[in-house]
Design an enzyme around this catalytic site. Structure first.
Site, PDB file in Angstrom:
ATOM      1  N   HIS A   1       2.034   1.867  -3.462  1.00 57.91           N
ATOM      2  CA  HIS A   1       0.991   2.519  -4.267  1.00 57.91           C
ATOM      3  C   HIS A   1       0.995   4.033  -4.022  1.00 57.91           C
ATOM      4  O   HIS A   1       0.867   4.829  -4.964  1.00 57.91           O
ATOM      5  CB  HIS A   1      -0.386   1.955  -3.914  1.00 57.91           C
ATOM      6  CG  HIS A   1      -0.658   0.589  -4.455  1.00 57.91           C
ATOM      7  ND1 HIS A   1      -0.798   0.330  -5.801  1.00 57.91           N
ATOM      8  CD2 HIS A   1      -0.819  -0.608  -3.828  1.00 57.91           C
ATOM      9  CE1 HIS A   1      -1.035  -0.953  -5.980  1.00 57.91           C
ATOM     10  NE2 HIS A   1      -1.043  -1.546  -4.793  1.00 57.91           N
TER      11      HIS A   1
ATOM     12  N   ILE B   1      -5.969  -7.666  -3.999  1.00 57.96           N
ATOM     13  CA  ILE B   1      -6.935  -6.675  -4.481  1.00 57.96           C
ATOM     14  C   ILE B   1      -6.977  -6.736  -6.000  1.00 57.96           C
ATOM     15  O   ILE B   1      -6.043  -6.314  -6.684  1.00 57.96           O
ATOM     16  CB  ILE B   1      -6.567  -5.267  -3.989  1.00 57.96           C
ATOM     17  CG1 ILE B   1      -6.541  -5.245  -2.454  1.00 57.96           C
ATOM     18  CG2 ILE B   1      -7.573  -4.237  -4.514  1.00 57.96           C
ATOM     19  CD1 ILE B   1      -6.045  -3.947  -1.870  1.00 57.96           C
TER      20      ILE B   1
ATOM     21  N   ARG C   1      10.946 -14.440  -5.813  1.00 63.33           N
ATOM     22  CA  ARG C   1       9.937 -14.687  -4.785  1.00 63.33           C
ATOM     23  C   ARG C   1       9.720 -16.186  -4.575  1.00 63.33           C
ATOM     24  O   ARG C   1       9.507 -16.644  -3.447  1.00 63.33           O
ATOM     25  CB  ARG C   1       8.633 -13.995  -5.171  1.00 63.33           C
ATOM     26  CG  ARG C   1       8.722 -12.456  -5.173  1.00 63.33           C
ATOM     27  CD  ARG C   1       8.599 -11.914  -3.770  1.00 63.33           C
ATOM     28  NE  ARG C   1       8.790 -10.478  -3.648  1.00 63.33           N
ATOM     29  CZ  ARG C   1       7.862  -9.556  -3.875  1.00 63.33           C
ATOM     30  NH1 ARG C   1       6.660  -9.915  -4.318  1.00 63.33           N
ATOM     31  NH2 ARG C   1       8.125  -8.286  -3.678  1.00 63.33           N
TER      32      ARG C   1
ATOM     33  N   CYS D   1     -21.218   1.237  14.520  1.00 67.01           N
ATOM     34  CA  CYS D   1     -22.009   0.528  13.509  1.00 67.01           C
ATOM     35  C   CYS D   1     -22.472  -0.823  14.054  1.00 67.01           C
ATOM     36  O   CYS D   1     -21.956  -1.305  15.068  1.00 67.01           O
ATOM     37  CB  CYS D   1     -21.200   0.353  12.223  1.00 67.01           C
ATOM     38  SG  CYS D   1     -19.882  -0.875  12.322  1.00 67.01           S
TER      39      CYS D   1
ATOM     40  N   THR E   1       0.831  -1.205   0.000  1.00 72.28           N
ATOM     41  CA  THR E   1       0.000   0.000   0.000  1.00 72.28           C
ATOM     42  C   THR E   1       0.866   1.255   0.000  1.00 72.28           C
ATOM     43  O   THR E   1       0.566   2.234  -0.696  1.00 72.28           O
ATOM     44  CB  THR E   1      -0.928   0.007   1.229  1.00 72.28           C
ATOM     45  OG1 THR E   1      -1.738  -1.162   1.224  1.00 72.28           O
ATOM     46  CG2 THR E   1      -1.822   1.236   1.230  1.00 72.28           C
TER      47      THR E   1
ATOM     48  N   ILE F   1       3.142 -11.805   1.746  1.00 70.00           N
ATOM     49  CA  ILE F   1       1.984 -12.346   2.469  1.00 70.00           C
ATOM     50  C   ILE F   1       1.655 -13.742   1.969  1.00 70.00           C
ATOM     51  O   ILE F   1       1.334 -14.639   2.760  1.00 70.00           O
ATOM     52  CB  ILE F   1       0.775 -11.401   2.354  1.00 70.00           C
ATOM     53  CG1 ILE F   1       1.091 -10.056   3.016  1.00 70.00           C
ATOM     54  CG2 ILE F   1      -0.460 -12.020   3.012  1.00 70.00           C
ATOM     55  CD1 ILE F   1      -0.022  -9.028   2.914  1.00 70.00           C
TER      56      ILE F   1
END
EC number: 1.1.1.103
Length: 342
Positions: A44, A265, A201, A97, A41, A176
């Site tokens: 990004h 995502i 990776r 909520c 993130t 992850i």
């Protein structure tokens, strides 16, 4: 104090001299940062892509993966002491909520994200609600504490379904995804296969003890399944890549009645063959963050019974050299990258 700021609506980050937060509210904690970890993130936001432009206010201190120590706390805060080593939940919930009131805070309908909705942890000091602070036992290193946020994503996703004796396919060998493979092994899965197109990776996954790491640009997943005796398909799939091909592979390779958890995502217009989902009676479950705080206790317990995540941390930089850290992340030739603040 030093702080990494998305200063203007343009690619990059800026090291700024900021005031130390001087007003700690009654239910808040002031944390002195020890280490932070760079998340996808943050990349990004660094690149200032379409997602970041839409979601991130400017200017903003970014960052949400950290370990630090308590420097100050408000008068209503109980159970912590000055100097205590902590990390924390980066999802700030509303507590109002229906989901929050039912104790399901991980699906709060008004969640704010540390470091991308509100001021984050890439600073020498930052403030966090006390209810988001998590104390770490001495057995957990500073490095591992700094990656508890993404590690929690991996735990939440991997343990979304029963794994004991099951065959697990993971699409996406980012940090992850690799941690998820190690967790699945610790949790008792039979065969664990991870796929990607990045050889660095995949080699890192093997270093983490994942014996079945496949480059799908060169190797046949069908042939690999046959060699393992997986005749009818995998029983559990974990989508970690955020790439449409990953989801496509899972809907094709998961057996009838199987389960798929999705953390990556995907692009908004990603298509899916819904006939496969319907007629194979697949269960799809979206994952966002961690269950607050049940996932966190699972994280500690998994490490205490022998889960080894140390190899996933591949690079360290002083925060003064943060640009190098982001360059390594952008290269795709890294696991988790740590920035040292002290």
């Amino acid at each position: 104090m030093k702080g990494l700021v998305k200063k203007i609506s343009a690619p990059g980050l800026w090291m700024e001299n900021l005031p130390i937060p001087s007003h700690v509210k009654d239910d808040e904690v002031l944390i002195k940062t020890i280490k932070t970890s760079i998340c996808g993130t943050d990349v990004h936001i660094y690149k200032w892509d379409a997602w970041a432009q839409k979601n991130v206010p400017v200017p903003l201190v970014i960052g949400h993966e950290f370990i630090g120590e308590i420097a100050e706390f408000g008068k209503n805060v109980k159970g912590f002491k000055i100097g205590e080593r902590v990390c924390g939940e980066g999802h700030i919930v509303c507590n109002q909520c229906p989901n929050c009131r039912m104790g399901r805070k991980h699906v709060c309908m008004h969640t704010k994200g540390l470091g991308y909705h509100i001021s984050g942890c890439f600073a020498e000091y930052f403030v966090l609600p006390a209810e988001n602070v998590f104390s770490l036992p001495p057995s957990i290193s500073d490095d591992l504490g700094a990656i508890f946020d993404p590690y929690g994503n991996a735990v939440h996703t991997t343990l979304a379904f029963n794994l004991i004796g099951e065959d697990v396919l993971i699409t996406g060998a980012g940090p992850i995804g690799i941690m998820a493979a190690a967790i699945a092994k610790q949790a008792g899965a039979r065969h664990i296969v991870i796929t990607d197109v990045n050889d660095y990776r995949l080699d890192l996954a093997r270093t983490m003890g994942v014996s079945h790491a496949i480059n799908v640009n060169r190797e046949s997943l069908d042939n690999f399944m046959q060699s393992l005796g997986i005749k009818y398909g995998f029983t559990v799939g974990l989508e970690m890549s955020g790439h449409p091909d990953g989801l496509k592979t899972l809907t094709e390779k998961i057996r009838h009645g199987g389960n798929i958890a999705l953390l990556g995502i995907l692009p908004p217009a990603t298509s899916i063959d819904w006939n496969l989902v319907i007629f194979k009676m697949l269960t799809l479950k979206g994952i966002y963050g961690r269950e607050i705080f049940s996932t966190w206790y699972q994280m500690v317990h998994l490490l205490e019974i022998g889960l080894n995540l140390a190899p996933i941390i591949t690079h360290h930089f002083s925060v003064d050299n943060f640009e190098k850290g982001f360059e390594v992340m952008l290269s795709g030739q890294s696991g988790k990258v740590i920035l040292d603040w002290v």
